[in-house]
Design a protein around this motif. Structure first.
Motif, PDB file in Angstrom:
ATOM      1  N   TYR A  25      87.959 -69.315 -68.216  1.00  0.00           N
ATOM      2  CA  TYR A  25      88.523 -70.662 -68.209  1.00  0.00           C
ATOM      3  C   TYR A  25      87.484 -71.637 -68.758  1.00  0.00           C
ATOM      4  O   TYR A  25      86.279 -71.400 -68.697  1.00  0.00           O
ATOM      5  CB  TYR A  25      88.883 -71.097 -66.775  1.00  0.00           C
ATOM      6  N   ARG A  26      87.990 -72.750 -69.237  1.00  0.00           N
ATOM      7  CA  ARG A  26      87.134 -73.839 -69.676  1.00  0.00           C
ATOM      8  C   ARG A  26      87.486 -75.104 -68.901  1.00  0.00           C
ATOM      9  O   ARG A  26      88.675 -75.384 -68.670  1.00  0.00           O
ATOM     10  CB  ARG A  26      87.321 -74.103 -71.180  1.00  0.00           C
TER      11      ARG A  26
ATOM     12  N   LEU B 213      90.903 -77.249 -65.241  1.00  0.00           N
ATOM     13  CA  LEU B 213      90.601 -75.970 -65.884  1.00  0.00           C
ATOM     14  C   LEU B 213      91.741 -75.545 -66.804  1.00  0.00           C
ATOM     15  O   LEU B 213      92.920 -75.725 -66.479  1.00  0.00           O
ATOM     16  CB  LEU B 213      90.400 -74.877 -64.834  1.00  0.00           C
ATOM     17  N   THR B 214      91.358 -74.950 -67.919  1.00  0.00           N
ATOM     18  CA  THR B 214      92.318 -74.407 -68.875  1.00  0.00           C
ATOM     19  C   THR B 214      91.966 -72.955 -69.146  1.00  0.00           C
ATOM     20  O   THR B 214      90.800 -72.634 -69.418  1.00  0.00           O
ATOM     21  CB  THR B 214      92.285 -75.198 -70.193  1.00  0.00           C
ATOM     22  N   LEU B 215      92.951 -72.095 -69.090  1.00  0.00           N
ATOM     23  CA  LEU B 215      92.726 -70.680 -69.349  1.00  0.00           C
ATOM     24  C   LEU B 215      92.460 -70.453 -70.827  1.00  0.00           C
ATOM     25  O   LEU B 215      93.233 -70.905 -71.679  1.00  0.00           O
ATOM     26  CB  LEU B 215      93.942 -69.874 -68.909  1.00  0.00           C
ATOM     27  N   ILE B 216      91.351 -69.750 -71.114  1.00  0.00           N
ATOM     28  CA  ILE B 216      91.044 -69.388 -72.495  1.00  0.00           C
ATOM     29  C   ILE B 216      91.709 -68.059 -72.833  1.00  0.00           C
ATOM     30  O   ILE B 216      92.431 -67.940 -73.827  1.00  0.00           O
ATOM     31  CB  ILE B 216      89.519 -69.273 -72.708  1.00  0.00           C
ATOM     32  N   ALA B 217      91.440 -67.054 -71.988  1.00  0.00           N
ATOM     33  CA  ALA B 217      91.947 -65.717 -72.303  1.00  0.00           C
ATOM     34  C   ALA B 217      91.830 -64.804 -71.096  1.00  0.00           C
ATOM     35  O   ALA B 217      91.083 -65.066 -70.158  1.00  0.00           O
ATOM     36  CB  ALA B 217      91.171 -65.107 -73.470  1.00  0.00           C
TER      37      ALA B 217
ATOM     38  N   SER C  27      81.272 -78.055 -72.101  1.00  0.00           N
ATOM     39  CA  SER C  27      82.199 -77.825 -70.998  1.00  0.00           C
ATOM     40  C   SER C  27      81.516 -76.944 -69.961  1.00  0.00           C
ATOM     41  O   SER C  27      80.416 -76.448 -70.188  1.00  0.00           O
ATOM     42  CB  SER C  27      83.458 -77.077 -71.480  1.00  0.00           C
ATOM     43  N   ILE C  28      82.222 -76.740 -68.864  1.00  0.00           N
ATOM     44  CA  ILE C  28      81.854 -75.682 -67.943  1.00  0.00           C
ATOM     45  C   ILE C  28      82.768 -74.497 -68.243  1.00  0.00           C
ATOM     46  O   ILE C  28      83.988 -74.661 -68.345  1.00  0.00           O
ATOM     47  CB  ILE C  28      82.027 -76.116 -66.476  1.00  0.00           C
ATOM     48  N   TYR C  29      82.170 -73.337 -68.404  1.00  0.00           N
ATOM     49  CA  TYR C  29      82.938 -72.119 -68.657  1.00  0.00           C
ATOM     50  C   TYR C  29      82.870 -71.242 -67.402  1.00  0.00           C
ATOM     51  O   TYR C  29      81.784 -70.977 -66.884  1.00  0.00           O
ATOM     52  CB  TYR C  29      82.398 -71.382 -69.881  1.00  0.00           C
ATOM     53  N   LEU C  30      84.033 -70.835 -66.920  1.00  0.00           N
ATOM     54  CA  LEU C  30      84.099 -70.070 -65.678  1.00  0.00           C
ATOM     55  C   LEU C  30      84.845 -68.764 -65.891  1.00  0.00           C
ATOM     56  O   LEU C  30      85.878 -68.739 -66.557  1.00  0.00           O
ATOM     57  CB  LEU C  30      84.813 -70.859 -64.588  1.00  0.00           C
TER      58      LEU C  30
ATOM     59  N   ARG D 115      77.400 -74.258 -67.390  1.00  0.00           N
ATOM     60  CA  ARG D 115      77.514 -75.616 -67.937  1.00  0.00           C
ATOM     61  C   ARG D 115      76.859 -75.644 -69.301  1.00  0.00           C
ATOM     62  O   ARG D 115      75.652 -75.473 -69.420  1.00  0.00           O
ATOM     63  CB  ARG D 115      76.861 -76.631 -66.998  1.00  0.00           C
ATOM     64  N   LEU D 116      77.659 -75.858 -70.320  1.00  0.00           N
ATOM     65  CA  LEU D 116      77.180 -75.853 -71.692  1.00  0.00           C
ATOM     66  C   LEU D 116      77.204 -77.263 -72.264  1.00  0.00           C
ATOM     67  O   LEU D 116      78.226 -77.951 -72.182  1.00  0.00           O
ATOM     68  CB  LEU D 116      78.074 -74.943 -72.548  1.00  0.00           C
TER      69      LEU D 116
END
Lengths: 110, 114
Positions: free
Chosen positions: B35-36, B43-47, B89-92, B110-111
């Motif tokens: 997620y991003r 949060l938004t699902l990437i894949a 963003s934060i990538y989780l 955290r990028l």
């Protein structure tokens, strides 16, 4: 796309008071999950409620689900300063992926 | 619940470079997701990271930009390629419990892209 919409966007209360956050969604779901996030860190899983359940409790948390209205609420009783965080609802439509709402920022003042 | 770790916890990167984020779980899991969370957003699902096959990407996310590996049932990587400031963003990563249906999240990466 986001499915859940939390209400209110921000909530400020005093310690000891109850906090209620609402979540609305648009499609049929398998379950709805509530999460807490402190200061942009990882998400902590609070509670899951399935589509055939109407209410669940966990400690000071009470979650309700009304599938006819496509809405859920999270009640935190006797709030503490440590409850200050952002709270998100997330819906699972049956594919195991989650669609998150925009979140409610809760501030609990001592 | 599973214990999930991510590396790095944070990074500051130059635009045009790539960063690979690692996600390690302390037990074998079937479902792993990336997620991003953009600043101040949800949060938004990437894949979905599939073990042994290509990841399943959500609308708006492509493999060339976010290549994902899932070599086994406890590990996955997400690469953010050719970064721009909009990728800050934060990538989780998260894992799904098929029996209980709960999903658990790592601490996030955290990028910041400058």
């Amino acid at each position: 796309s986001q499915q859940g919409e939390e209400d209110p966007q921000a909530l400020s209360i005093q310690e000891g008071e109850n906090a209620t956050m609402n979540c609305s969604y648009k499609t049929s779901i398998n379950n709805l999950q509530w999460y807490r996030q402190n200061s942009g860190r990882g998400l902590v899983h609070l509670i899951l409620i399935r589509s055939n359940e109407r209410e669940k409790h966990s400690g000071r948390l009470r979650v309700t689900l009304d599938t006819s209205k496509k809405s859920s609420s999270l009640l935190i009783t006797a709030s503490r300063a440590a409850d200050t965080a952002s709270y998100f609802c997330a819906t699972d439509e049956g594919y195991s992926t989650l669609t998150f709402g925009k979140g409610t920022m809760l501030l609990v003042s001592p | 619940s599973a214990v999930i770790s991510q590396k790095p916890s944070r990074d500051i990167c130059q635009r045009g470079t790539s960063l690979t984020i690692q996600c390690q779980v302390d037990s074998q899991v079937t479902m792993m997701f990336w997620y991003r969370q953009q600043p101040g957003q949800s949060l938004t699902l990437i894949a979905t990271a599939n073990q042994g096959s290509e990841a399943t990407y959500e609308s708006g996310f492509v493999i060339d930009k976010f290549p994902i590996s899932r070599p086994n049932l406890t590990f996955s990587t997400l690469t953010v390629s050719n970064m721009s400031p909009e990728d800050s963003s934060i990538y989780l990563c998260s894992v799904g419990d098929l029996i209980r249906a709960e999903q658990y999240f790592g601490p996030g990466t955290r990028l910041t892209v400058t």
